[in-house]
Design a protein around this motif. Structure first.
Motif, mmCIF file in Angstrom:
data_model
loop_
_atom_site.group_PDB
_atom_site.id
_atom_site.type_symbol
_atom_site.label_atom_id
_atom_site.label_comp_id
_atom_site.label_asym_id
_atom_site.label_seq_id
_atom_site.Cartn_x
_atom_site.Cartn_y
_atom_site.Cartn_z
ATOM 1 N N LEU A 3 0.821 -1.210 0.000
ATOM 2 C CA LEU A 3 0.000 0.000 0.000
ATOM 3 C C LEU A 3 0.855 1.261 0.000
ATOM 4 N N GLU A 4 2.011 1.207 0.649
ATOM 5 C CA GLU A 4 2.933 2.356 0.666
ATOM 6 C C GLU A 4 3.442 2.652 -0.746
ATOM 7 N N VAL A 5 3.747 1.605 -1.484
ATOM 8 C CA VAL A 5 4.297 1.755 -2.825
ATOM 9 C C VAL A 5 3.231 2.255 -3.801
ATOM 10 N N GLY A 6 2.000 1.788 -3.650
ATOM 11 C CA GLY A 6 0.937 2.165 -4.577
ATOM 12 C C GLY A 6 0.958 1.266 -5.796
ATOM 13 N N ARG A 7 0.018 1.504 -6.672
ATOM 14 C CA ARG A 7 -0.052 0.637 -7.852
ATOM 15 C C ARG A 7 0.992 1.065 -8.868
ATOM 16 N N PRO A 8 1.511 0.126 -9.626
ATOM 17 C CA PRO A 8 2.485 0.500 -10.659
ATOM 18 C C PRO A 8 1.793 1.296 -11.767
ATOM 19 N N ILE A 9 2.548 2.117 -12.419
ATOM 20 C CA ILE A 9 1.997 2.897 -13.526
ATOM 21 C C ILE A 9 1.812 1.963 -14.715
ATOM 22 N N LEU A 10 0.624 1.972 -15.241
ATOM 23 C CA LEU A 10 0.381 1.194 -16.446
ATOM 24 C C LEU A 10 0.876 1.992 -17.643
ATOM 25 N N VAL A 11 1.426 1.324 -18.617
ATOM 26 C CA VAL A 11 1.935 1.999 -19.809
ATOM 27 C C VAL A 11 0.833 2.839 -20.444
ATOM 28 N N GLU A 12 -0.396 2.326 -20.426
ATOM 29 C CA GLU A 12 -1.483 3.057 -21.067
ATOM 30 C C GLU A 12 -1.794 4.382 -20.364
ATOM 31 N N ASP A 13 -1.404 4.524 -19.094
ATOM 32 C CA ASP A 13 -1.679 5.759 -18.361
ATOM 33 C C ASP A 13 -0.926 6.957 -18.924
#
Length: 133
Positions: free
Chosen positions: A17-27
């Motif tokens: 939860l500290e790290v957060g979700r990875p950035i998706l390439v589509e973002d």
């Protein structure tokens, strides 16, 4: 030898939860580009070909429907600008831009010409970016 940090399941979730979700390439792509990508992903090659053919047929039909407006627009332009733009389908272009909800009136800009010096007007489409010399 393997090394690592052992976390309990609860600690692992907290760290995640500290790290957060990875950035998706589509973002990193604008919404319209993402929509186009997902449109293609959701169709097989034959469906994509049929869709593209339908769109092109619609554009060709629009060319005929808008021909009188093209002639009218070109006849209202100064001679020099009309000569430069004679092969362009400006009314079709304007119709497609409006259909796409494009905020600029590029056709009006084309019809009056662009200044070669001074500041460019803001497009309302792209983020403003300062570029030094």
């Amino acid at each position: 030898m393997k090394t690592g940090i052992h976390w309990s399941p609860q600690e692992f979730i907290e760290k995640a939860l500290e790290v957060g979700r990875p950035i998706l390439v589509e973002d990193i792509f604008p919404v319209d580009v993402r929509r186009a990508i997902w449109c293609c992903v959701g169709r097989d090659e034959a469906q994509t070909a049929v869709h593209r053919t339908e769109v092109i047929k619609k554009w060709i039909s629009l060319i005929g429907e808008l021909e009188h407006k093209e002639v009218e627009l070109k006849s209202s332009l100064p001679t020099r600008i009309a000569e430069v733009l004679k092969a362009k389908r400006l009314v079709l272009f304007k119709t497609l831009l409006e259909e796409a909800n494009h905020p600029d009136d590029l056709v009006a800009d084309l019809c009056k010409g662009f200044d070669l010096t001074g500041r460019l007007p803001e497009s309302g489409v792209f983020k403003q970016k300062f570029r030094g010399r």
